[in-house]
Write a protein that holds these residues in place. Structure first.
Motif, mmCIF file in Angstrom:
data_model
loop_
_atom_site.group_PDB
_atom_site.id
_atom_site.type_symbol
_atom_site.label_atom_id
_atom_site.label_comp_id
_atom_site.label_asym_id
_atom_site.label_seq_id
_atom_site.Cartn_x
_atom_site.Cartn_y
_atom_site.Cartn_z
ATOM 1 N N GLY A 48 0.825 -1.208 0.000
ATOM 2 C CA GLY A 48 0.000 0.000 0.000
ATOM 3 C C GLY A 48 0.855 1.252 0.000
ATOM 4 N N ILE A 49 1.934 1.231 0.770
ATOM 5 C CA ILE A 49 2.839 2.379 0.823
ATOM 6 C C ILE A 49 3.537 2.555 -0.519
ATOM 7 C CG2 ILE A 49 4.966 3.240 1.891
ATOM 8 C CD1 ILE A 49 3.942 1.921 4.517
ATOM 9 N N ALA A 50 3.937 1.436 -1.152
ATOM 10 C CA ALA A 50 4.577 1.521 -2.465
ATOM 11 C C ALA A 50 3.598 2.094 -3.487
ATOM 12 C CB ALA A 50 5.060 0.143 -2.906
ATOM 13 N N SER A 51 2.320 1.713 -3.385
ATOM 14 C CA SER A 51 1.302 2.247 -4.291
ATOM 15 C C SER A 51 1.158 3.752 -4.099
ATOM 16 C CB SER A 51 -0.029 1.545 -4.031
ATOM 17 O OG SER A 51 -1.050 2.130 -4.786
ATOM 18 N N LEU A 52 1.190 4.203 -2.854
ATOM 19 C CA LEU A 52 1.124 5.648 -2.597
ATOM 20 C C LEU A 52 2.326 6.360 -3.190
ATOM 21 C CD1 LEU A 52 -0.094 5.836 1.113
ATOM 22 C CD2 LEU A 52 -1.341 6.533 -0.930
ATOM 23 N N GLY A 53 3.497 5.739 -3.088
ATOM 24 C CA GLY A 53 4.708 6.336 -3.660
ATOM 25 C C GLY A 53 4.610 6.462 -5.170
ATOM 26 N N ASP A 54 4.083 5.408 -5.828
ATOM 27 C CA ASP A 54 3.918 5.463 -7.281
ATOM 28 C C ASP A 54 2.921 6.546 -7.673
ATOM 29 O OD1 ASP A 54 5.722 3.401 -7.600
ATOM 30 O OD2 ASP A 54 4.171 1.845 -7.758
ATOM 31 N N ARG A 55 1.845 6.646 -6.916
ATOM 32 C CA ARG A 55 0.830 7.675 -7.199
ATOM 33 C C ARG A 55 1.422 9.074 -7.022
ATOM 34 N NH1 ARG A 55 -4.274 8.571 -8.283
ATOM 35 N NH2 ARG A 55 -5.535 10.008 -7.066
ATOM 36 N N TRP A 56 2.249 9.254 -5.990
ATOM 37 C CA TRP A 56 2.894 10.543 -5.765
ATOM 38 C C TRP A 56 3.804 10.883 -6.933
ATOM 39 C CZ3 TRP A 56 7.835 12.419 -5.477
ATOM 40 C CH2 TRP A 56 7.969 13.715 -4.979
ATOM 41 N N LYS A 57 4.565 9.882 -7.413
ATOM 42 C CA LYS A 57 5.473 10.124 -8.539
ATOM 43 C C LYS A 57 4.704 10.559 -9.782
ATOM 44 C CE LYS A 57 9.181 6.928 -7.298
ATOM 45 N NZ LYS A 57 9.837 5.659 -7.645
#
Length: 103
Positions: A48-57
């Motif tokens: 979930g945190i990795a998904s948030l990071g991708d969305r932020w990018k």
């Protein structure tokens, strides 16, 4: 001995109410231990945190592209305004020269 006798009743008068108040108060709750996190939970949370990071990018890329487009657009607007001013200047000069010829 007589000197210490008056001191003891005063101490008793002070200590007994403090002792009663201390016994009457609620006990301090002990902190609950943290629950043990399973490997599956850690994996799910990290994804979930990795998904948030991708969305932020992707959001950051959109902001960067939009900023570049705005800069390019502003440069084109400035160039267009300069061309309009130069064109109006040429039109005025031409009209003035025409008026001078007609005189």
């Amino acid at each position: 001995m007589q000197k210490s006798f008056p001191f003891q009743p005063r101490m008793a008068l002070i200590c007994v109410p403090l002792f009663i108040i201390g016994c009457a108060s609620e006990p301090v709750p002990t902190p609950k231990p943290e629950p043990i996190i399973s490997g599956e939970t850690m994996l799910r949370e990290s994804q979930g945190i990795a998904s948030l990071g991708d969305r932020w990018k992707s959001g950051k890329q959109l902001v960067d592209r939009g900023t570049a487009m705005v800069s390019e657009g502003q440069a084109k607007i400035n160039e267009g305004n300069r061309m309009i001013e130069e064109g109006n200047k040429i039109i005025r000069e031409s009209e003035d020269n025409y008026k001078n010829i007609k005189k």
